[in-house]
Design an enzyme around this catalytic site. Structure first.
Site, PDB file in Angstrom:
ATOM      1  N   GLU A 244       0.882  -1.167   0.000  1.00 13.36           N
ATOM      2  CA  GLU A 244       0.000   0.000   0.000  1.00 13.36           C
ATOM      3  C   GLU A 244       0.913   1.209   0.000  1.00 13.36           C
ATOM      4  OE1 GLU A 244      -2.540   2.436   3.086  1.00 13.36           O
ATOM      5  OE2 GLU A 244      -3.232   0.359   2.976  1.00 13.36           O
ATOM      6  N   CYS A 281      -3.833   7.124   5.222  1.00 15.56           N
ATOM      7  CA  CYS A 281      -3.736   6.714   3.820  1.00 15.56           C
ATOM      8  C   CYS A 281      -4.991   7.058   3.039  1.00 15.56           C
ATOM      9  CB  CYS A 281      -3.447   5.226   3.721  1.00 15.56           C
ATOM     10  SG  CYS A 281      -4.579   4.199   4.694  1.00 15.56           S
TER      11      CYS A 281
END
Length: 502
Positions: A244, A281
């Site tokens: 990620e 995020c």
């Protein structure tokens, strides 16, 4: 030489007494993981579910120490860290539930018999663990995406040992969480080597290159992710890398939504892009607002100007935030509405707001700024938004606020959002990701480099591989593939059958 830790609230640095892991120590840790793997993959699903529950209890028992340690190394609020630890414990227990249920195995039985192509053999398929998994902890989630986080939980749930690379921003927290897990796993009876930990940047590189490691889970910057990918590409045997990496998370408000509830959207958007000092995020980094949404913008500006500086996680993020802010306004397209400013102490920063015309959104303007900063892209027509989205990098999420009477005309935009994101949020906010069976936390590159998620039960799929048994004697089959076993959902001769318990 030992590692240091820094409190970002004051920038004060202290010695942890933790030495960097040597290459020889990494090799010993991965060798122990291989030994543990031989035992773990033979353990029942019931045993493995019990291990996950024991790990959850082990973290819960040390809650106060873990939260206090993390606060001193991250500067995150006690309430935020407490909530994150609760989420981490819940995540382990959810995976225990999934392991006990067994549907993740994708068990399939095709009995031998005549087929349209002639006589067919008996074929049985199931998912099996892949081997020791390296997990790289993140800076912004010292629990949920670090030593005891989702990658660790899903890899263990699949039946794999885990070797964690502790994040350099919170080594003491990493060690404390690791100790809690190891003590709980040992008390439960797990084999030595089920869990391992590596400290230091060099040790992390050695870990990824180690031939005993079967996969890597990583949450962090795109630049570091590329470095790890380069190491993997130079291995004699390539392995999966689940990263990620970067996400801008576009946020779109229609004219109808701005008119109907602009102030409420402004409050929610402000909380979303400044929560945890903008270091999430899923933080919305660019918001497309109609040209007439002046009240919404004014509320955002007022909230930003009245907010005190919050600590960023470390000096590297603090320095990079300033560089990216300068880069975003370098070509003169973006206008500064609220200038982000360093606080008086430590690595602290106030929120910042930039503004740009949607027709001027370029790749340079659409760069992720990890911290409390947002770009407002003002548009006259939703076609301007669709055009601007071509310059926005694919993301974990995309958010759309609209009114019911506008939905019929939004189908083309929604299709665009499906192409560029892994999760579409309607009339809500992308931060605060639910941990559940149905959750998906991934997106097209550069958000992630995989179709699989890092949050939710299907995260387990990353650390499993399929194996088919053809005309195998029943005695060598996993119990879930034996004819008489009915404890998990299975597809038998093309027909889905549910589990029968008892």
């Amino acid at each position: 030489m030992t590692l240091t830790t820094t409190d970002p609230r004051s920038a004060s640095t202290t010695d942890t007494g933790i030495p960097a892991t040597t290459d020889e120590q990494v090799a010993a840790i991965t060798a122990a993981a291989v030994d543990a793997f031989r035992e773990l993959r033979s353990r029942s699903r019931g045993w493995r579910a019990g291990l996950l529950l024991a790990l959850a209890d082990g973290l819960e028992a040390r809650r106060s120490d873990l939260v206090a340690t993390a606060q001193s190394e991250t500067g995150l609020a006690e309430a935020r860290l407490g909530g994150e630890l609760t989420r981490t414990v819940f995540q382990l227990r959810l995976f225990a539930e999934a392991v006990a249920e067994g549907g993740y195995l994708e068990a399939i039985i095709d009995h031998a018999g005549d087929t349209p192509l002639g006589p067919g053999p008996d074929v049985r398929r199931i998912l099996v663990p892949i081997g020791p998994v390296a997990v790289f902890g993140s800076s912004n989630f010292p629990f949920a995406f670090s030593v005891p986080g989702g990658d660790t939980a899903s890899a263990l749930a699949a039946g794999n040992p885990v070797v964690v690379k502790a994040h350099g921003s919170h080594p003491l927290t990493s060690r404390a969480a690791f100790d809690a897990l190891v003590d709980a796993s040992a008390a439960y009876g797990a084999p030595h080597g089920t869990l391992g930990i590596v400290f230091g940047q060099a040790g992390g590189a050695t870990l990824v290159a180690d031939p005993r490691i079967a996969a890597v889970g990583f949450t962090g910057s795109l630049a570091t992710g590329r470095i790890l990918l380069d190491i993997i590409e130079n291995r004699e045997r390539p392995i999966p890398f689940y990263g990620e990496l970067s996400s801008l998370n576009p946020f779109i408000v229609t004219a109808g939504a701005a008119d109907a509830r602009g102030d409420a959207i402004a409050d929610g958007l402000f909380t979303s892009f400044t929560g945890s000092a903008g270091q999430l995020c899923t933080k919305p980094g660019i918001a497309f607002l109609p040209a007439g949404a002046e009240s919404l913008v004014a509320t955002l500006v007022e909230r930003a100007q009245a907010t005190a500086a919050q600590p960023l996680l470390n000096e590297r993020i603090f320095r990079a935030f300033g560089v990216i802010r300068e880069r975003l306004v370098a070509d003169g397209r973006a206008r500064v509405l609220v200038e982000p400013r360093p606080g008086d102490d430590g690595f602290t920063m106030t929120p910042g707001i930039l503004e740009v015309d949607a027709t001027d959104v370029t790749e340079a303007v659409a760069e992720e700024a990890f911290g409390p900063l947002i770009v407002l892209a003002r548009y006259d027509d939703l076609e301007d938004v669709r055009s601007a989205l071509r310059a926005v990098p694919d993301s974990l999420t995309a958010t759309l606020h609209s009114e019911p009477d506008e939905l019929a005309g939004l189908a083309p935009l929604v299709e665009d959002l499906q192409d560029l994101s892994g999760r579409i949020v309607f009339d809500g906010y992308p931060t605060g990701v639910r941990v559940s069976w149905g959750q998906h936390h991934g997106g097209p590159w550069p958000a992630t480099n995989t179709a699989h998620t890092s949050i939710g039960v299907t995260a387990i799929r990353r650390f499993l591989r399929p194996i088919a048994w053809q005309d195998a004697p029943e005695s060598v089959l996993p119990e879930e593939l034996r004819d008489a076993y009915t404890g998990v959902p299975r597809r038998v001769d093309g027909v889905l059958t549910l589990a029968t318990l008892g």
